[in-house]
Design an enzyme around this catalytic site. Structure first.
Site, PDB file in Angstrom:
ATOM      1  N   ASP B  11       0.889  -1.169   0.000  1.00 21.30           N
ATOM      2  CA  ASP B  11       0.000   0.000   0.000  1.00 21.30           C
ATOM      3  C   ASP B  11       0.913   1.202   0.000  1.00 21.30           C
ATOM      4  OD1 ASP B  11      -2.594  -1.389   0.441  1.00 21.30           O
ATOM      5  OD2 ASP B  11      -1.639  -1.982   2.320  1.00 21.30           O
ATOM      6  N   ASP B 130     -13.754  -3.392  -1.283  1.00 18.18           N
ATOM      7  CA  ASP B 130     -13.518  -3.220   0.152  1.00 18.18           C
ATOM      8  C   ASP B 130     -14.872  -3.324   0.839  1.00 18.18           C
ATOM      9  OD1 ASP B 130     -10.830  -2.710  -0.349  1.00 18.18           O
ATOM     10  OD2 ASP B 130     -11.131  -0.543  -0.500  1.00 18.18           O
TER      11      ASP B 130
END
Lengths: 203, 250
Positions: B11, B130
């Site tokens: 990330d 998500d």
């Protein structure tokens, strides 16, 4: 020794950056081109694995003769994934497409589920191969495709992959014409060894 | 059989790898290029690189970073974060991505999945979802987990695949960074409804968690903090999975 100049023929859309990086790691100078007109000056040519067979052949049709001349002069040619499929007589992707006919056989849709066949599968060597010099008899390689030639008995076939009840061609070699149905540039250390073998053959 | 993949996730915020808990309190974990090289050496089968601040900052992906990572590694690379248009997808593929993961833009305009898969093939298109549990189901969140959408995660996954996504990157926001284990209920609900590979993400903390995800139908298991902090390596995960009878690339 001068680094060999290898041209990567970009006939479709998608990632050719990784092939370039992998060839450069193996010590080659690389040029990405959209026409083969300068191919005579290169030490070797790579057909990368991007796009569909009909679209790629539409582009390649006009430059077929250049390819045949390169092969006549024994200039090393490596086809990766779709690039290998183009070397065959024909393919059945979106109908029927004539290929370059440098290798005998037809590229057919796989029957394994799910498609596309994506991920790491075992490649088994069936004959000696300059491209696979120094690699184990069986190794994992990275695939991303839905079509492949299945005539694994043909003498130009050097390795194959079995998925379920199906087996298809993984590595080919005929004179100076080489091909892999998997992506060596994405297959880790052993894939890089295949790319290095090809660069060595171009010197 | 195609081997089950073990995937470290980078990330990134700017040019730094970060990691938080439930998408918050991001902490720096190092340089993406050197981490990418380390993970390939440690047996990673693929890498995922997600730009976690691009959508929030309303900008596109950082192409130079993608090129730097792609030229370091020789395993497949999936890139996401800040993908807003079909042009972004093409440019990412040209910069060394093998697959492009689309999250917020796909929810706002699902047609982007259809167009991208027609243009580049479904093998290059990943839908990233998500999800957060809400009662008996899971709700889709966008913009790095900040904006609830009202969409049901399972229904959205099925629709995204029917539009052309070739893979689902499924992250549990509830489990992200907690090391409590993947959300197996979410995973089973999605893997039982779609035919494309599903990457399990969010919550890995022990070797058993990875095996549980495979049992729940995951084709690939993703982790970030666990690998960044050196608690487990991809090799250790693969050795364990192999011992449990799962096919992995040695």
């Amino acid at each position: 020794m001068m680094a060999p100049l290898i041209i990567v023929y970009k006939y479709g859309v998608g990632n050719v950056y990784s092939v370039k990086a992998s060839l450069e790691r193996a010590g080659a100078r690389v040029r990405i081109v959209e026409s083969l007109s300068e191919a005579g000056k290169a030490d070797a040519v790579v057909f990368p694995g991007v796009g569909s067979m009909p679209a790629a052949m539409r582009k390649l049709e006009r430059e077929k003769d250049i390819v045949y001349r390169l092969v006549e002069k024994s200039k090393p040619l490596l086809g990766i994934c779709l690039g290998m499929q183009l070397l065959y007589e024909a393919g059945t992707e979106h109908g029927y497409t004539r290929g370059l006919g440098l290798l005998r056989g037809i590229v057919e849709r796989l029957r394994v589920k799910p498609l596309p066949h994506m991920g790491w599968s075992v490649v088994e060597r069936v004959r000696g191969s300059a491209l696979l010099e120094g690699l184990p008899e069986r190794f994992y390689a990275y695939y991303a495709h839905s079509y492949a030639p299945k005539n694994t008995e043909a003498p130009h076939v050097r390795a194959l992959t079995r998925e379920g009840f199906e087996e298809f061609v993984a590595v080919v070699e005929k004179g100076s014409v080489y091909g892999t149905q998997f992506h060596p540039e994405k297959s880790g250390r052993l894939g890089q060894a295949i790319i290095s073998n090809f660069v060595a053959l171009s010197r | 059989m195609v081997a089950v993949r073990v995937i470290p996730c980078l990330d990134v915020d700017g040019r730094l790898v970060v990691k938080g808990v439930r998408f918050r309190d991001l902490d720096s974990k190092g340089d993406p290029v050197s981490l990418a090289g380390r993970y390939e050496d440690e047996g990673a089968d693929e890498l995922v690189l997600l730009d976690v601040s691009a959508t929030i900052e309303d900008r596109g992906p950082i192409y130079s970073l993608i090129k730097d990572v792609a030229s370091t590694i020789s395993i497949p690379l999936t890139v996401g974060g800040g993908v807003r248009s079909i042009e972004d997808v093409g440019r990412l593929l040209d910069s060394g991505a093998d697959k492009v993961s689309i999250n917020t833009a796909a929810v706002r305009n699902p047609r982007i999945l259809e167009r991208a898969s027609l243009e580049y093939g479904s093998q290059a298109v990943v839908v990233a979802i998500d999800a957060k549990r809400s009662g008996d189901s899971w709700e889709v969140y966008i913009a790095s987990g900040r904006v609830p959408t009202g969409l049901d995660a399972v229904i959205w996954a099925v629709k995204a695949v029917s539009l052309g996504a070739g893979e689902v990157l499924l992250t549990s926001i509830d489990r992200d960074g907690t090391r409590e284990g993947y959300d197996l209920g979410l995973l089973e609900a999605v893997t039982s409804r779609v035919r494309v590979p599903v990457i399990a993400s969010g919550g890995a903390g022990t070797l058993e968690h990875f095996y549980q995800a495979v049992r729940a139908g995951a084709s690939a298991v993703l982790a970030a903090g666990l690998f960044h902090d050196g608690i487990l390596s991809p090799f250790q995960v693969k050795k364990y999975l192999a011992r449990m009878g799962v096919e992995v690339r040695p």
